[in-house]
Design a protein around this motif. Structure first.
Motif, PDB file in Angstrom:
ATOM      1  N   ALA A  87       0.816  -1.217   0.000  1.00  0.00           N
ATOM      2  CA  ALA A  87       0.000   0.000   0.000  1.00  0.00           C
ATOM      3  C   ALA A  87       0.851   1.268   0.000  1.00  0.00           C
ATOM      4  CB  ALA A  87      -0.954  -0.019   1.188  1.00  0.00           C
ATOM      5  N   ASN A  88       2.024   1.220   0.623  1.00  0.00           N
ATOM      6  CA  ASN A  88       2.856   2.422   0.677  1.00  0.00           C
ATOM      7  C   ASN A  88       3.592   2.711  -0.631  1.00  0.00           C
ATOM      8  OD1 ASN A  88       2.604   4.122   2.809  1.00  0.00           O
ATOM      9  ND2 ASN A  88       4.180   3.163   4.090  1.00  0.00           N
ATOM     10  N   ALA A  91       0.799   5.717  -1.147  1.00  0.00           N
ATOM     11  CA  ALA A  91       0.044   5.922   0.095  1.00  0.00           C
ATOM     12  C   ALA A  91      -1.161   6.839  -0.124  1.00  0.00           C
ATOM     13  CB  ALA A  91       0.957   6.487   1.179  1.00  0.00           C
ATOM     14  N   GLU A  92      -1.045   7.755  -1.043  1.00  0.00           N
ATOM     15  CA  GLU A  92      -2.178   8.648  -1.314  1.00  0.00           C
ATOM     16  C   GLU A  92      -3.420   7.844  -1.682  1.00  0.00           C
ATOM     17  OE1 GLU A  92      -1.467  12.106  -0.199  1.00  0.00           O
ATOM     18  OE2 GLU A  92      -2.927  12.269  -1.849  1.00  0.00           O
ATOM     19  N   VAL A  95      -3.482   4.250   1.406  1.00  0.00           N
ATOM     20  CA  VAL A  95      -3.394   4.342   2.867  1.00  0.00           C
ATOM     21  C   VAL A  95      -4.177   5.550   3.390  1.00  0.00           C
ATOM     22  CG1 VAL A  95      -1.845   4.556   4.857  1.00  0.00           C
ATOM     23  CG2 VAL A  95      -1.118   3.230   2.846  1.00  0.00           C
ATOM     24  N   LYS A  96      -4.004   6.667   2.790  1.00  0.00           N
ATOM     25  CA  LYS A  96      -4.514   7.937   3.311  1.00  0.00           C
ATOM     26  C   LYS A  96      -6.014   7.889   3.638  1.00  0.00           C
ATOM     27  CE  LYS A  96      -4.328  12.895   2.364  1.00  0.00           C
ATOM     28  NZ  LYS A  96      -3.925  13.922   1.395  1.00  0.00           N
ATOM     29  N   GLU A 102      -3.675   3.103   8.079  1.00  0.00           N
ATOM     30  CA  GLU A 102      -2.759   4.106   8.662  1.00  0.00           C
ATOM     31  C   GLU A 102      -2.109   3.575   9.939  1.00  0.00           C
ATOM     32  OE1 GLU A 102      -5.230   7.572   8.941  1.00  0.00           O
ATOM     33  OE2 GLU A 102      -4.557   8.349   6.978  1.00  0.00           O
ATOM     34  N   PHE A 105       0.628   1.093   8.737  1.00  0.00           N
ATOM     35  CA  PHE A 105       1.757   1.657   7.981  1.00  0.00           C
ATOM     36  C   PHE A 105       2.425   2.824   8.689  1.00  0.00           C
ATOM     37  CE2 PHE A 105      -0.235  -0.851   4.699  1.00  0.00           C
ATOM     38  CZ  PHE A 105       0.853  -1.310   3.984  1.00  0.00           C
ATOM     39  N   GLY A 242       6.744  -2.042   3.185  1.00  0.00           N
ATOM     40  CA  GLY A 242       6.090  -0.884   3.784  1.00  0.00           C
ATOM     41  C   GLY A 242       6.912   0.376   3.788  1.00  0.00           C
ATOM     42  N   PRO A 244       7.769   3.807   2.767  1.00  0.00           N
ATOM     43  CA  PRO A 244       6.952   4.795   2.047  1.00  0.00           C
ATOM     44  C   PRO A 244       7.699   5.297   0.813  1.00  0.00           C
ATOM     45  CG  PRO A 244       7.347   5.454   4.353  1.00  0.00           C
ATOM     46  CD  PRO A 244       8.256   4.304   4.059  1.00  0.00           C
TER      47      PRO A 244
END
Lengths: 462, 462
Positions: A87-88, A91-92, A95-96, A102, A105, A242, A244
């Motif tokens: 997911a990272n 991340a936008e 995850v966000k 969140e 991560f 993970g 970022p």
């Protein structure tokens, strides 16, 4: 159904408390008493909810000393959220705004939502990558303790539903995203033709959350460039899960794979019970206990059967995929967070005769139309390769060996479950069983054998 | 259509004379003039009939000096009869009363309908098995000379229809039979669990000739016991094709695989053009020119594309199968005589750009739904392994190597035909291409890669 609803709420409160209190715990000895949560079996099945967050996931490993997140009786349903460990990569989009993602991560200097990532040392003394060293990469939700499960029993897991997890970023409402990493562990990596080589490339795909569109499409791709994690470690390649990705450092190429529609095959790349041979086992190589089989048929409507090796079974799942081909060639699928609804059914060892799980020593899949056995380079690499199994398996990857293992397992299935002689089984395999290459990227490479149910009178739907 | 009909009759007469007169002939040098039969291309396509008999088949090998049985122009149809080389496993059901099959399988002391069986020496000085030594086993009908075909061109073969060949024995009216041999070259042979081991077992299957039943079922099986051929050679194992099985010596076990229905997959196990590297090439190992690919998808509705290596291409087909699984595990499929209708289309090398055959150096299959590339342990074993290639290939069988070759071919297809970058191709392979194990019994083992057409906008049916 009010009664059922109240019971579920009560369970949830208890369960969350348990998870928060004890992430690792000593495993009860085989033959020990059942935990208190298992003591009274309700008269009707329960439906548990198992969200994904930094309390309910373990990252990169299976462990028999990991505290259960859910105590389920045979027949119970569990809605399980699973998160992609990629997911990272964006991340936008992935995850966000998603509280569960969140929490998992979250990573600032000296503080991570989930510190251990992988089966390696916590002080990263071997490679310096980070806690757990990334020896194992999958975010796994669980484990689920199955009340009454003992070594020698079989755990049946019915996958009743699988749905994509919508992006929580309002800019991407109605979309779900996934990442495909053509990574250094991919089959292609040392066999490239275009420059610069080698290189790692991540392709971000999108799908519709409505379920009405049955394909994914690429959004953009980018080449991996060195990324510095919040602890200051530089990751020149994708060597720790993970991390970022700083999108100011990478060049997004939009318009790739123009017009290409990738058929969806929502499934769990990794699902399995806990092995007994070692504790803290790398999540990457699949084995007799299931794990990272990466068979895209392990999706909605599929039922897995696993040999239980430790008390409670300890089922975890994750590594969710939106689509994957047989071979998972570049190292990953479309890695996409998914939520599943499963039912767990316990088969006691004394009641296996005459069932599909009779004498089962490997992970078996039953779909609507077929039975699928899973062969590996090593059927039980932990037992076969000894103390250094978790390192050595990566130097012993072989499709040839996996084919041999899949052949033996299919023969076993046909002779044991279908009651054929060896001669009947061998002839039927030659004329009606399809062997395919499950994956060539998970250390313990896989070949699966598929036989259609319509072949057998007892499975035929008239 | 009277004109067309007359033309066909004329052609047939000419063709039969040619076949009877010269079975082997010197191949025209590349660049030589076209044979007289090719000189005038008719304004409409012709439909040739190519029966299977001892004049129109060659047994166990491909040869560039074999005289053509048909001269076809691009666009012509050919109805081709093909015979299974396993028909003498049960001559009552698969040979008796069938004039074509009887002419091929005829064998009395010192007299065989087709003497050479295999690419070995005619005097059987190596193994003593018989003429050609059984180094190659398939009865192949042809070759078909494609007018105007030169090395570097591509031959497209559309399979318009495939039908089972009915038993000619009135006792078995309405049935077609096939044989599955679990033989010494099978993948299971050195890995058996029941006694006696090792052993060879033949299972006879039957299917309905009407085409209305889509499955086959077993009739009986028997263990191979030493068989003495009409020349007095004892065959302790299945080491020479077409040896008549004396059913007074074997024990037929009826009632095997009770209730089991094997889904039909009518196809040609062996179809291909002639290689240029050597003459008289063993029919068993598949290669760039096609041959014994043993992919069950090469059936009705399928279209094969072959790189042409010699003038005229010289297409032959045979090794007909009623059903086979991916791997052809025990060494054979349900080996059943079939009749096909094919169309041959010649693509000149200067017109390949922008087609699926652009820069094609391997056998490519196009089905209604997918493109399939065929990888082998050695992409061109004759060139790669040198003078002793025909022996050495059998000691170099490897699924791992075949997977590598299939990966490279699929990448080539996606980059060349679909115009993708390497990064796009690799990502798409990981998420949408399925790699399967075609066969592990033909010396040059096979892995195929399949990509569905619906993925691409230009192939999508709206």
């Amino acid at each position: 159904m009010k009664r059922s609803y109240r019971r579920r709420r009560v369970w949830l409160r208890v369960s969350v408390v348990t998870v928060a209190a004890a992430v690792f715990m000593p495993l009860p000895e085989t033959g020990a008493a059942e935990p208190p949560a298992c003591e009274s079996k309700p008269s009707i099945s329960r439906h548990h909810l198992l969200p994904a967050n930094n309390k309910t996931v373990h990252w990169g490993y299976f462990s028999k000393s990991r505290a259960p997140t859910v105590y389920a009786h045979s027949g119970d349903l569990v809605t399980v959220e699973t998160l992609t460990h990629h997911a990272n990569d964006d991340a936008e989009r992935m995850v966000k705004g998603d509280a569960g993602a969140e929490s998992v991560f979250q990573w600032e200097k000296g503080s991570k939502g989930v510190d251990r990532r992988g089966a390696g040392p916590m002080d990263a003394s071997i490679m310096g990558r980070g806690a757990g060293e990334g020896f194992g990469v999958h975010i796994l939700t669980g484990p689920i303790y199955v009340c009454g499960a003992k070594p020698g029993d079989i755990l049946e897991v019915q996958i009743l539903d699988v749905k994509p997890r919508p992006s929580a970023n309002p800019n991407y409402a109605g979309k779900t995203f996934g990442s495909n990493a053509a990574a250094w562990w991919g089959y292609h990596y040392k066999d490239m033709i275009e420059e610069p080589k080698p290189r790692e490339v991540i392709t971000i795909y999108e799908l519709d959350t409505s379920g009405e569109v049955d394909w994914a499409q690429a959004v953009y791709n980018f080449r991996w460039v060195p990324q510095t994690d919040p602890n200051g470690v530089v990751h020149k390649i994708i060597d720790y899960p993970g991390v970022p990705v700083d999108h100011s450092l990478v060049k997004e190429e939009h318009g790739v794979l123009k017009g290409v529609r990738v058929p969806l095959r929502l499934h769990f790349g990794t699902m399995g019970v806990v092995p007994s041979e070692q504790d803290i086992v790398d999540s990457i190589p699949p084995s007799y206990f299931g794990g990272n089989i990466d068979d895209w048929r392990i999706g909605r409507g599929g039922t897995m059967y696993y040999p239980i090796a430790v008390q409670g079974g300890l089922l975890s799942l994750g590594d969710p995929h939106a689509a994957q081909g047989d071979s998972e060639l570049a190292g990953t699928a479309i890695e996409t967070s998914l939520t599943g609804v499963i039912r767990v059914v316990l088969h006691k060892k004394e009641a296996l005769a005459g069932t599909v799980a009779q004498d089962l020593k490997y992970p078996l899949l039953e779909t609507k139309d077929a039975f699928v056995v899973h062969g590996f380079s090593y059927a039980n690499y932990l037992a076969e390769l000894g103390d250094k199994a978790q390192q050595e398996i990566y130097s012993k990857s072989s499709v040839d060996r996996a084919m041999r293992d899949a052949f033996r397992k299919m023969r076993h299935f046909l002779m044991t479950v279908k009651g054929l002689s060896e001669d009947e089984a061998v002839s039927l395999m030659s004329v009606a069983v399809d062997f395919g290459i499950t994956q060539v990227v998970d250390g313990n490479w896989g070949v699966h054998g598929t036989i259609r149910k319509a072949i057998f009178p007892e499975n035929r739907q008239q």
